[in-house]
Structures are given as structure tokens and as C-alpha cells.
Scaffold this motif. Structure first.
Motif, PDB file in Angstrom:
ATOM      1  N   THR A  70       0.809  -1.229   0.000  1.00  0.00           N
ATOM      2  CA  THR A  70       0.000   0.000   0.000  1.00  0.00           C
ATOM      3  C   THR A  70       0.842   1.280   0.000  1.00  0.00           C
ATOM      4  N   GLY A  71       2.154   1.144   0.071  1.00  0.00           N
ATOM      5  CA  GLY A  71       3.021   2.335   0.102  1.00  0.00           C
ATOM      6  C   GLY A  71       2.937   3.099  -1.210  1.00  0.00           C
ATOM      7  N   PRO A  72       3.588   4.274  -1.290  1.00  0.00           N
ATOM      8  CA  PRO A  72       3.547   5.066  -2.521  1.00  0.00           C
ATOM      9  C   PRO A  72       4.087   4.275  -3.718  1.00  0.00           C
ATOM     10  N   VAL A  73       3.373   4.375  -4.831  1.00  0.00           N
ATOM     11  CA  VAL A  73       3.799   3.662  -6.043  1.00  0.00           C
ATOM     12  C   VAL A  73       5.053   4.324  -6.608  1.00  0.00           C
ATOM     13  N   CYS A  74       5.980   3.499  -7.048  1.00  0.00           N
ATOM     14  CA  CYS A  74       7.215   4.045  -7.622  1.00  0.00           C
ATOM     15  C   CYS A  74       7.826   3.027  -8.576  1.00  0.00           C
ATOM     16  N   LEU A  75       8.128   3.462  -9.786  1.00  0.00           N
ATOM     17  CA  LEU A  75       8.797   2.555 -10.722  1.00  0.00           C
ATOM     18  C   LEU A  75      10.262   2.434 -10.317  1.00  0.00           C
ATOM     19  N   GLU A  76      10.841   1.291 -10.616  1.00  0.00           N
ATOM     20  CA  GLU A  76      12.197   1.026 -10.141  1.00  0.00           C
ATOM     21  C   GLU A  76      13.210   2.044 -10.690  1.00  0.00           C
TER      22      GLU A  76
END
Lengths: 220, 461
Positions: free
Chosen positions: B17-23
Motif C-alpha cells: 500500500t506504500g507510494p507507487v514508484c517505478l524502479e
């Protein structure tokens, strides 16, 4: 600005990975009707070669290398689009490479560096990411008409997957269709010979030279 | 209840559920700029003339920089593309509840492992490990050779890459089979040398979560008194497979180690960034990997060793920062450029352990020959490291003492790192049947010890 000073400014913007600045200079060069191929061959190529050498000597690090490569890629895209629009024959890639970290292995840094070095050496690279199933290398290579399959492994326990790709190619009767190169910390020239790969590079930085040598020499 | 574990469900929840972030964004748009910021804000500078700094304020600045970095960056779960982020209060809670000591192993072979202070006179906990693959027939003799080293408080076995004539491949059934065999044979080796209760760290053969889980068995495999690793993905990342291991190990009840190795020359840049990320990894290791102890091996992107000048500084400053600002337990994992039965490897081993111990680390010794050649490791390199490390504690060496010695040692091997000698493999260095080192290696060891003593290197005996 003179042509020389524009070239110098473009070189600097790549080295310092200033994307917007590089794009503006490139557009200015095109407006001045400078041959896009000259910009690619005389400025961008040699600059990235210098950046690659600095990285190899650890004078700069991965973020700087990636930043410069990104600027080079975007700038080259502007120039090649212009070549297409002008119906001038644009440079073809030296070859197509399928690249990935082998099955079971989640390490990517070495593979990412290899991607940059291959791209700046003039190859079109299809990056499949990490933990790639062996058959996927072959399927994608056939789909895009690749010349080279490049396999990265960072674990002693995953090196076997490099061998598996070659074994699958042989079993499918497709070994002769592709040049296979390998790399990664635990790999060695001995391992390359043992599994029947066509090339091995000790450092990720050497990937461009290796691929060029193999494709030009038509080792296959 | 003491930590770890620190609220396992919070970690699992935040991983989803944490902030979405692309690698790619995590690496280049979050980690790299934040790291550059903290290096500048906290004025962290590597000094090549002082691989072992004696400046406590530098150690504290580095801790503060790492805390600042980790609060901003957190850990990325690469499967869910979510960032696991903590508040300062949560980190303080986890750190504040960490006991700072455990008893590893059982019975008369059990040993206490604790956090250590800078220039601590307390003997370091000594893990001995070849850290490399070996031929199947060498597994038991090589394990026994390490297990019978007198200074070993715990041992990690070599890694199998074949089992009963079949190659072991990660994610394949052969990996489960090999991992079970690994655990069984390692237990047998410990019993055969008369140390059945010694702390064993396994199963290096098992890269996947499934194979690790398969080896958990108090009767024949991994026991509750043994240790297992939850690694990280470079840099400051984790994935579901690793979290699977974390959950399993804690519900099983064994000791958990966080395995972390920031790469100098990679996303962390130079020595300053590598050390700061190394400290941040220890905070991540407590909260995300949920570790009782950490095994730390920063290494060089090109040379895959950590005995260079920059990396000795990274090791020293990391441990000094941890020692002054936490009671976390960490073993310092050496990686040498040279291979067994060479004078160079013994100097590198001495350098690594001296720096680690005086700065506040425990020991995990030692991967050799750039950690890439099967069968290339022997207990002799580890013996050198732990004799020196224990000697430094016993003789009350200071950081200044060690800095001076290291500058001399570096003069002897630093320029040879790129083309370091491979040396000899275990079969060439040891009598396999008797698990004893060759006369050649014993003589080399004795001569190297004499030479090192002349340079002021301490030995426990």
C-alpha cells in the motif's frame, strides 16, 4: 556561436547530463543545417566513448554514466528523426541484441551497464530485465531478428542458467542463428569455454567492444 | 517482546500500500539525488590518507545523513512497485527495542554475539565462511576444515552447484534437493568435528524462497539455533521472494541475518555514498529484513573486493557510525582480490579484519579471489583475519594505530588489486582426507605472520 563551440557545448551537456540543454543545442545545429550524421559520428559517439572510459577507470560512477547515456539517446533520437524526415539514409544499428539477467537471478546493475555500453556502441538493445526464463531469450531473439543474445548472471548459483540457454538453443537446432555472449561477477573465460558461449567480458564496460568484435568478425 | 521482528504485518501491508514508484525512478529520481543531497548537507568527505578516521563527529554526521536518507527514500518492493516508508518515531522504536545481544548455537558450542563499540576490547564474534561454490565431494571436508578452526564461533558452509551429478539451478527442483543435502551434510560435518551445537549459517545453496523453506527442519536441517539470510536487492530494495523468507524464518523461529552489499561505483557512487547507503541498509535490515544481525559486504563494482583504500574507509565509517548511534549487531564480510596461498591474500585479510574490529564490527571472514572461482577458498585466509581481529581487540588497538598499519599494508598490495594472483584452490592447499593445510601454506602463513608483526599487526597468539 560557431560550429565548434556548439559541438563543444553539446559534448559538455552530454558529459554533465543536461538533457534540455543538449536538446536545444541539437535543434540549433539542425537549424544551421549541420549534417546530423556528423553530429552523431563526430560529437556524440566520441563523447560517450570518453564517458565510458572514465567509468571504466572509476573516475565517474553509474548514475553519471546512465545520465550521459540518457542524454545521448534522446539527442540521437532527435537527429535520426530528422534524417528520416529528410529521407537521408540514417545509420543502421550494428546489430540487435537480446539482453537480460538469467533465470533465478535478480541482479541488474551489471546488465544495465552492459545495455548502455552496447547502445553507445551502436547496437539496438532489447532489455528483457531480470530473472528471465531461458526460453524467453530465444523466443524474443527470434521475434526481433536478433544477432546476439547477451546473458548476465551475478550468482554462482545462477550461472547454470547461462548454460541452459545455450543447451536449449542447441536442442532446438538454433545455436548457429545467434552469437551468445555472457558476463557477470562469477563468470570467467573458462566458464565461457565450458558452456560454449561465443564471448565473455570481464567488465560490463567491455561489452560494446566484445559485441562489435564478434559481429564484425562474423565469428558465427 | 524485543525486536526483531518489528511489526511484520506493517511491513507486508506497506509493501502493498506504500507510494507507487517505478524502479528506474526509485534509482535515479529518488535515491541518487537524495544521496547527493545528504552528502552535501552533512559535508561528508572521503580522505584517502585516512582510511580509518578517528573523527567521532564524522561518524555521527554519517549516521544522521543515513537516517535522513532512509526517511526520505525508504525501501522499494520491486514486485509491488511500492515504497515501504517509516517515520522517525518508528525507526527509533525499533532501534530502542533492539536487545543488542543474542546467543547463537546451542549447548557448549553456543556463543554470545553482541554489538561492539569503537576500539572495543571485547573479542569480536567470528564467523568463518568460504563464501564460494565447491565440488560436491569437497563439501564435507571443506566444511569440516572451517568448523575445526579454533576461533570459529559460527560457520557458513560452501555453496553447492551440483548434487548427485545434477547441476543445481535456482528455482528448479534440483535446488530444493541440493539445499536439503547441504543442510544435512553441514550438520554432519559439525558433529564430526565435535561441535554439533555450533551456530551454522545456511543454506547458501538455496537462492529461492522455496528451497530455503525446504531446508527448515530441527531434526536434520536448519535448526532454531542457526541463522538464515534475508538479502536485499541493490540498492535499498526488496522483493516478495525475500519477504517470503523473512516471514518464514520468523514464524519458524531461527535467527535472521540481513545480507547487504552496497556497490562502490554503482548507484551509490563513491566512498561517501556507499558508506551512507551501507548505514541506511542497517536500518532497513532491522525494520524490513527484520534481522537479528546484519552481514555487511560493501564491494567494488570493478574489482569485486573490499580491501581497497576507499572500501576500507567505507567499512570503518559505517561501523563507527553504527557503534556510536545504535546497538545493532553486524558482521563485517571481507572480500579479497587475491586467492589462497598467496602473500597478498593474507595481507588483505589482515587489513579487512583490523579495520572492521577497531571500528566496532564483528567478523565474517572471508571471500577470496574476487569471489568468483569455484573451490578457491580455504580456512587459512579466515584464520589470518580472525587471529588479527581478535588480536586487535585484545591488544587494545586504537583507530590511529590501525590507520598507520593500514597505510603500510595498502602500499604492499593496493596496486596489485586489478591483476591480483588467483593462488591455489582448496584441493591444492589442503590434505582433503585429514582436512589439514599443506606444509607450503603453513610455511607461507608463518612467514606472513612474522612480516605482519614487523609492521605492527597484532595477533591473538
Amino acid at each position: 556561436m560557431t560550429l565548434e563551440s556548439l559541438f563543444e557545448a553539446l559534448k559538455r551537456s552530454v558529459e554533465e547530463f543536461k538533457l534540455e540543454e543538449a536538446k536545444n543545442i541539437t535543434k540549433e545545429l539542425l537549424k544551421a543545417k549541420v549534417d546530423p550524421l556528423k553530429v552523431i559520428n563526430d560529437v556524440l559517439g566520441p563523447t560517450m566513448e570518453e564517458v565510458g572510459e572514465k567509468f571504466d577507470k572509476m573516475e565517474i560512477f553509474l548514475p553519471e554514466l546512465m545520465g550521459a547515456a540518457e542524454v545521448m539517446k534522446e539527442t540521437t533520437a532527435i537527429l535520426t528523426t530528422h534524417l528520416k524526415e529528410s529521407a537521408i539514409e540514417h545509420p543502421k544499428p550494428k546489430g540487435k541484441v537480446i539482453l537480460g539477467t538469467v533465470h533465478g537471478d535478480i541482479h541488474e546493475i551489471g546488465k544495465d551497464i552492459v545495455k548502455i555500453m552496447l547502445e553507445v556502441s551502436g547496437f539496438e538493445v532489447f532489455d528483457l530485465g531480470r530473472d528471465v526464463p531461458s526460453i524467453q531469450f530465444i523466443e524474443r531473439a527470434e521475434e526481433v531478428g536478433a544477432d546476439i543474445i547477451a546473458l548476465s548472471a551475478l550468482m554462482t548459483t545462477t550461472m547454470g542458467s547461462q548454460k541452459e540457454v545455450i543447451e536449449l538453443l542447441e536442442a532446438l537446432g538454433k545455436r548457429e542463428n545467434f552469437i551468445v555472449i555472457i558476463g557477470g561477477a562469477p563468470t570467467s573465460e573458462t566458464w565461457q569455454k565450458e558452456i560454449g558461449a561465443d564471448g565473455w567480458t570481464e567488465t560490463a564496460g567491455g561489452a560494446g567492444k566484445l559485441a562489435t568484435k564478434l559481429i564484425e568478425g562474423k565469428v558465427k | 517482546m524485543v525486536t526483531p521482528p518489528w511489526r511484520i504485518n506493517e511491513i507486508l501491508d506497506r509493501a502493498e500500500t506504500g507510494p507507487v514508484c517505478l524502479e528506474k525512478d526509485f534509482d535515479l529520481k529518488i535515491l541518487v539525488p537524495e544521496l547527493r543531497r545528504v552528502i552535501k548537507d552533512y559535508d561528508i568527505q572521503f580522505d584517502p590518507l585516512t582510511p580509518v578516521p578517528s573523527d567521532n563527529s564524522l561518524a555521527d554526521s554519517m549516521w544522521n545523513a543515513a537516517m535522513d536518507l532512509y526517511l526520505e527514500v525508504g525501501t522499494l518492493c520491486t514486485d509491488t512497485h511500492r515504497r515501504i516508508i517509516f517515520t522517525e518515531d518508528e525507526i527509533k522504536e525499533a532501534l530502542g527495542n533492539f536487545p543488542g545481544k543474542f546467543t547463537f548455537g546451542y549447548g557448549c558450542d553456543s556463543r554470545e554475539i553482541t554489538n561492539r563499540q569503537i576500539e572495543d576490547t571485547k573479542r569480536p564474534f567470528c564467523m568463518l565462511s568460504p563464501d564460494i561454490t565447491c565440488d560436491e565431494d569437497l563439501f564435507v571436508p571443506m566444511s569440516m576444515a572451517y568448523l575445526q578452526e579454533p576461533l570459529a564461533d559460527g560457520v557458513c558452509a560452501p555453496i553447492l552447484d551440483e548434487i548427485e551429478g545434477m547441476p543445481i539451478r535456482s528455482g528448479y527442483p534440483t535446488e530444493v534437493k541440493g539445499s536439503v543435502a547441504h543442510a544435512m551434510m553441514f550438520r554432519e560435518a559439525a558433529r564430526r568435528v565435535g561441535r554439533p551445537g555450533i551456530f551454522l549459517k545456511s543454506v547458501g545453496t538455496a537462492e529461492s524462497d522455496a528451497a530455503q523453506i525446504a531446508a527448515s527442519n530441527p531434526e536434520w536441517g536448519e535448526r532454531l539455533t542457526d541463522g538464515r539470510f534475508v538479502a536485499s536487492v541493490t540498492e535499498l530494495k526488496i522483493n516478495n521472494s525475500l519477504l517470503n523468507k523473512m516471514v518464514h524464518f520468523h514464524t519458524y523461529g531461527c535467527f535472521v541475518g540481513a545480507l547487504t552489499g552496497p556497490i562502490l561505483g554503482g548507484y551509490t557512487g563513491g566512498a561517501e555514498g556507499t558508506a551512507i547507503v551501507g548505514i541506511a541498509y542497517h536500518i532497513q535490515g532491522l525494520l524490513v529484513n527484520q534481522a537479528h544481525f546484519q552481514n555487511y559486504f560493501p564491494f567494488h563494482l570493478k574489482h569485486t573486493c573490499n580491501t581497497t583504500r576507499e572500501l576500507l574507509w567505507v567499512i570503518s565509517t559505517t561501523y563507527q557510525a553504527l557503534a556510536r548511534n545504535s546497538n545493532l549487531i553486524s558482521t563485517s564480510n571481507g572480500f579479497t582480490a587475491a586467492g589462497p596461498c598467496t602473500p597478498m591474500v593474507l595481507k588483505e585479510a589482515a587489513a579487512h579484519s583490523l579495520v572492521s574490529v577497531v571500528s566496532g564490527g564483528n567478523l565474517w571472514e572471508i571471500a577470496v579471489a574476487k569471489n568468483k572461482h569455484k573451490n578457491y577458498a580455504t580456512p587459512m585466509e579466515a584464520r589470518m583475519a580472525v587471529e588479527v581481529g581478535c588480536g586487535a581487540a585484545k591488544e587494545k588497538y586504537s583507530r590511529e594505530d590501525v590507520n598507520e598499519i593500514i597505510l603500510n599494508l595498502l602500499k604492499m598490495y593496493e596496486d596489485k588489486i586489478p591483476d591480483a594472483p588467483l593462488g591455489k584452490n582448496f584441493r591444492e592447499c589442503y590434505d582433503i582426507r585429514k582436512c589439514k593445510p599443506s606444509t607450503e601454506y603453513m610455511n607461507l602463513y608463518k612467514n606472513s605472520k612474522k612480516e605482519l608483526i614487523d609492521y605492527g599487526v597484532p595477533f591473538i597468539y
